[in-house]
Write an enzyme that holds these catalytic residues in place. Structure first.
Site, short mmCIF file in Angstrom:
data_model
loop_
_atom_site.label_atom_id
_atom_site.label_comp_id
_atom_site.label_asym_id
_atom_site.label_seq_id
_atom_site.Cartn_x
_atom_site.Cartn_y
_atom_site.Cartn_z
N LYS A 37 0.69 -1.47 -0.19
CA LYS A 37 -0.21 -0.59 -0.05
C LYS A 37 0.65 1.23 -0.29
O LYS A 37 0.76 2.22 -0.89
CB LYS A 37 -0.89 -0.18 1.67
N GLY A 85 2.89 -1.05 8.69
CA GLY A 85 4.01 -0.72 8.12
C GLY A 85 4.18 -0.61 6.61
O GLY A 85 4.19 -1.60 6.17
N HIS A 86 4.17 0.02 6.59
CA HIS A 86 4.20 0.85 4.91
C HIS A 86 5.70 1.72 4.55
O HIS A 86 6.04 2.22 5.05
CB HIS A 86 3.14 2.14 5.15
N GLN A 138 -3.28 -2.93 7.05
CA GLN A 138 -4.05 -3.91 7.40
C GLN A 138 -5.15 -4.11 5.86
O GLN A 138 -4.04 -3.62 4.51
CB GLN A 138 -4.66 -4.69 8.14
P1 GDP Z 1 2.29 -1.84 2.72
O1 GDP Z 1 1.81 -2.55 4.67
O2 GDP Z 1 0.60 -2.56 2.74
O3 GDP Z 1 2.35 -1.17 2.91
O4 GDP Z 1 3.23 -3.52 2.53
P2 GDP Z 1 4.77 -3.43 3.06
O5 GDP Z 1 5.70 -2.28 2.96
O6 GDP Z 1 4.64 -4.06 4.42
O7 GDP Z 1 5.00 -4.08 1.94
C1 GDP Z 1 5.82 -4.94 0.98
C2 GDP Z 1 6.93 -5.22 0.39
O8 GDP Z 1 7.03 -5.20 -0.26
C3 GDP Z 1 7.71 -4.07 0.32
O9 GDP Z 1 8.77 -4.14 1.58
C4 GDP Z 1 8.31 -3.05 0.16
O10 GDP Z 1 9.48 -1.95 -0.83
C5 GDP Z 1 8.13 -4.25 -1.64
N1 GDP Z 1 7.83 -3.79 -2.37
C6 GDP Z 1 6.59 -2.60 -3.15
N2 GDP Z 1 6.53 -3.90 -4.67
C7 GDP Z 1 7.13 -4.39 -4.18
C8 GDP Z 1 6.82 -5.43 -6.10
O11 GDP Z 1 6.08 -4.93 -7.04
N3 GDP Z 1 8.15 -6.43 -5.90
C9 GDP Z 1 9.08 -5.99 -5.11
N4 GDP Z 1 9.99 -7.36 -4.75
N5 GDP Z 1 8.66 -5.59 -3.47
C10 GDP Z 1 8.20 -4.97 -3.68
P1 IMO Z 2 0.25 -3.05 6.65
O1 IMO Z 2 -1.36 -1.89 7.62
C1 IMO Z 2 0.43 -6.88 8.03
C2 IMO Z 2 -1.88 -8.39 12.23
C3 IMO Z 2 -0.80 -8.83 12.98
C4 IMO Z 2 -1.72 -10.06 13.56
C5 IMO Z 2 -3.28 -9.20 13.76
C6 IMO Z 2 -3.08 -8.37 14.88
O2 IMO Z 2 1.28 -2.96 7.04
O3 IMO Z 2 -0.92 -3.82 6.22
P2 IMO Z 2 -2.22 -6.07 15.61
O4 IMO Z 2 -1.66 -5.79 16.27
O5 IMO Z 2 -3.01 -5.09 14.93
O6 IMO Z 2 -4.00 -6.35 17.18
O7 IMO Z 2 -2.42 -7.64 15.36
O8 IMO Z 2 -2.80 -8.22 12.75
N1 IMO Z 2 -1.85 -7.36 11.23
C7 IMO Z 2 -0.73 -6.84 10.17
N2 IMO Z 2 -0.25 -7.65 9.62
N3 IMO Z 2 0.70 -5.95 8.38
C8 IMO Z 2 -0.28 -5.00 9.19
O9 IMO Z 2 -0.28 -3.50 8.30
C9 IMO Z 2 -0.99 -6.01 10.04
N4 IMO Z 2 -1.63 -4.83 11.18
C10 IMO Z 2 -1.52 -6.07 11.63
O10 IMO Z 2 0.48 -9.34 12.47
O11 IMO Z 2 -1.60 -11.15 13.81
MG MG Z 3 3.05 -3.42 5.99
#
Ligand code: GDP
Ligand code: IMO
Ligand code: MG
Length: 422
Positions: A19, A43-44, A225
Site C-alpha cells: 500500500k 508498516g508501509h 492492514q
Molecule cells: P504495506 O504494509 O501494504 O505498505 O506493505 P509493506 O511495506 O509492509 O510490504 C511490502 C514490501 O514489498 C515492502 O518491502 C516493499 O518495498 C516491497 N514491494 C512493494 N512492491 C513491490 C514489488 O512490486 N516487487 C518487490 N519485489 N517488492 C515490492
Molecule cells: P500493514 O498496514 C500485516 C496483524 C498482526 C496480527 C493481527 C493483529 O503494514 O499492512 P494487531 O497488532 O493489529 O492487534 O495485530 O494483525 N497485522 C498486520 N499484518 N500487515 C499489517 O499492517 C498488520 N497490522 C496488523 O500480525 O496477526
Molecule cells: Mg506493512
C-alpha cells in the site's frame, strides 16, 4: 481520481500488499492523503532514489511536499512512536508540521495499552493472535468502552485524565497477574511525544475534509492492514481491531458513502500472512520458503517471518465484494519470475464440501488449486505492458476473469519507478 471524491486504496488480503508504495506513486494526483484506521501496527514501505522509508502512523503521501496529510479519527496513535517516526522524516529533510494534520478524535495508545496487549496475548497462550504488540486491541477496546483518551484530550487537563486511565490499566494488569514491569523510561518518552504532538495542527479533520471535498479537492484514503484482518470481515478472532474495509473510510474519516470514488484493491501476486490464524493457501514447503526468500517476506514492523502461499481467489473475490473494488493492483509480480509453474487457489474444500465462497470459519479448509505456467522472465526492468511475457498476460487475464475486476497496475519491483499502469 475524481474531484470532490475520496478514492480508497485498500489492502484486500492480510496486509503488507504494498500500500505504501502505491500511495506514494498516487500522491501527485491528489490534494490530500488520509489514513483512516489502524496505527503503528502498520508498516508501509516506500522506496525511491535508493532511499527506503517505513511509515507506521504517518500517511505515505508525506514525501510530496505540497500535499496535506491527515491522520483521521479512526486511527490510534502512540505519541512516542509518532515522535520518533516524524523526527526521522524531519531529519531526512521533510517538513511535516504544517502539512500533517491529526484528528482530535483519534485515540491515544498509552504505554499501559501495550502492556495490556502483551498480557492478553500471554493469557491466550497457544490461541494468541500474534499481534504486533503495539497496544492496538486494548486501545480500540477502550474506545468502544467509552473510556479512551483522545488526541483532543491533550489540550485540556491531560495529566489528570492520563493518571486515571493508567491506574485503571494497572488494576487490570494486576488482576491478570502481569507484574514486574517498569515503564518509567517509556512513559517519559511518551510524555515528550505528547509535547511534540502539540506542535502539529490537531484539528477536526472531518470538517476539514468536508470543506475540501465541497471545494472539489480530491482525497486518497490510505488503508492499513487488509480485508482479511478486518474486525468484522476478517478471520476473527485472528484479526486486528478496526474496520480496514471501505466502510471504515467513511467512519474513520467522517466522509459520506456518496463521496467514495474509485476503490483500489491491492494484492500481491501470491499470498502472505503475519501472525496466527487460518491461512488455507499456506505452503510449509520449499516453495513457501522460496517465495519468502525471493519476496523478502519478513515483517516491516516486527521482523517476523511472513507465512507464504499461492494467490487465494476465494479471499480476493470476497474482499472485492465487501469493498466494492473497482480496480485491482497486483504487486510483487517479479517475485514469481523464477517459477516454472504458478498455482492459484480457486476454491476451498473440507470434509468433502467444496466452496468458492468465504466460509464463516476458515479453520481447517484446504485450498483447491489450478496450475498455470510461469513466465520465467525478469520483469524488474520492464517499463510497459507490451514487454510482458505471454504467461504473465495469461496470469493477469485469469485473475481478471475469475474476479470480474480489471487489474490496472502491475508492480514489478519495490521502487516507485517499477510500476506499470495498463
Ligand atoms: P504495506 O504494509 O501494504 O505498505 O506493505 P509493506 O511495506 O509492509 O510490504 C511490502 C514490501 O514489498 C515492502 O518491502 C516493499 O518495498 C516491497 N514491494 C512493494 N512492491 C513491490 C514489488 O512490486 N516487487 C518487490 N519485489 N517488492 C515490492
Ligand atoms: P500493514 O498496514 C500485516 C496483524 C498482526 C496480527 C493481527 C493483529 O503494514 O499492512 P494487531 O497488532 O493489529 O492487534 O495485530 O494483525 N497485522 C498486520 N499484518 N500487515 C499489517 O499492517 C498488520 N497490522 C496488523 O500480525 O496477526
Ligand atoms: Mg506493512
Amino acid at each position: 481520481m475524481g474531484k470532490g471524491k475520496v478514492d480508497a486504496l485498500l489492502g484486500i488480503v492480510f496486509g503488507d500488499e504494498g500500500k505504501g508504495k502505491i500511495v506514494d506513486v498516487f500522491t501527485p494526483r491528489y490534494d490530500i492523503v488520509a489514513r483512516f484506521a489502524g496505527g503503528p501496527n502498520a508498516g508501509h514501505t516506500i522506496i525511491f532514489g535508493g532511499k527506503k522509508f517505513v511509515l507506521r502512523s504517518i500517511p505515505s503521501g508525506i514525501f510530496d511536499e505540497g500535499k496535506t496529510n491527515i491522520i483521521g479519527n479512526g486511527c490510534v496513535i502512540a505519541p512516542d512512536l509518532f515522535m520518533q517516526e516524524a523526527k526521522e522524516l524531519e531529519q531526512a529533510g521533510y517538513d511535516l508540521k504544517s502539512r500533517l494534520h491529526i484528528s482530535r478524535r483519534a485515540h491515544l495508545i498509552l504505554p499501559t495499552h501495550r502492556l495490556l496487549d502483551r498480557a492478553y496475548e500471554a493469557a491466550k497462550g497457544k490461541d494468541k493472535v500474534g499481534t504486533t504488540g503495539k497496544g492496538i486491541g486494548p486501545t480500540y477496546s477502550d474506545k468502544a468502552s467509552r473510556t479512551g483518551l483522545r488526541v483532543g484530550d491533550i489540550l485540556n487537563n491531560f495529566q489528570g485524565k492520563y493518571n486515571m486511565m493508567k491506574a485503571r490499566h494497572e488494576q487490570i494488569l494486576h488482576d491478570l497477574g502481569f507484574t514486574g514491569y517498569d515503564i518509567r523510561q517509556e512513559e517519559r518518552l511518551w510524555m515528550q511525544g505528547i509535547e511534540y504532538m502539540r506542535q502539529f495542527p490537531l484539528t477536526d479533520t472531518e470538517i476539514e475534509l468536508g470543506k475540501a471535498l465541497k471545494e472539489g479537492k480530491s482525497v486518497l484514503a490510505e488503508g492499513a492492514q487488509g480485508t482479511m484482518l478486518d474486525i468484522d470481515h476478517g478471520t476473527y478472532p485472528f484479526v486486528s481491531s478496526s474496520n480496514t474495509v471501505c466502510g471504515g473510510v467513511c467512519t474513520g474519516l467522517g466522509v459520506a458513502p456518496s463521496s467514495i470514488g474509485e476503490v483500489y484493491g491491492i494484492f500481491k501476486a501470491y499470498s502472505t500472512r503475519v501472525g496466527s490464524g487460518p491461512f488455507p493457501v499456506e505452503l510449509l514447503d520449499e516453495t513457501g520458503d522460496k517465495i519468502r526468500e525471493t519476496g523478502h517476506e519478513y515483517g516491516a514492523v516486527t521482523g517476523r517471518n511472513r507465512r507464504c502461499g499461492w494467490l487465494d481467489l476465494v479471499a480476493l473475490r470476497y474482499a472485492i465484494m465487501i469493498n466494492g473494488v473497482t480496480q485491482l493492483i497486483m504487486m510483487k509480480s517479479d517475485v514469481l519470475d523464477d517459477f516454472a509453474e504458478i498455482k492459484v487457489c480457486t476454491r476451498y474444500t473440507k470434509d468433502g464440501i467444496v466452496t468458492d465462497e468465504m466460509p464463516y470459519d476458515t479453520e481447517g479448509w484446504n485450498a483447491v488449486y489450478e496450475t498455470l505456467p510461469g513466465w520465467q522472465t525478469d520483469l524488474t526492468q520492464m517499463t510497459g505492458e507490451s514487454q510482458f511475457p505471454k504467461q504473465l498476460k495469461d496470469y493477469i487475464a485469469f485473475i481478471e476473469q475469475a474476479t470480474g475486476t480489471p487489474i490496472t497496475i502491475v508492480s514489478v519491483g519495490p521502487d516507485r519507478a517499477q510500476t506499470i499502469e495498463r
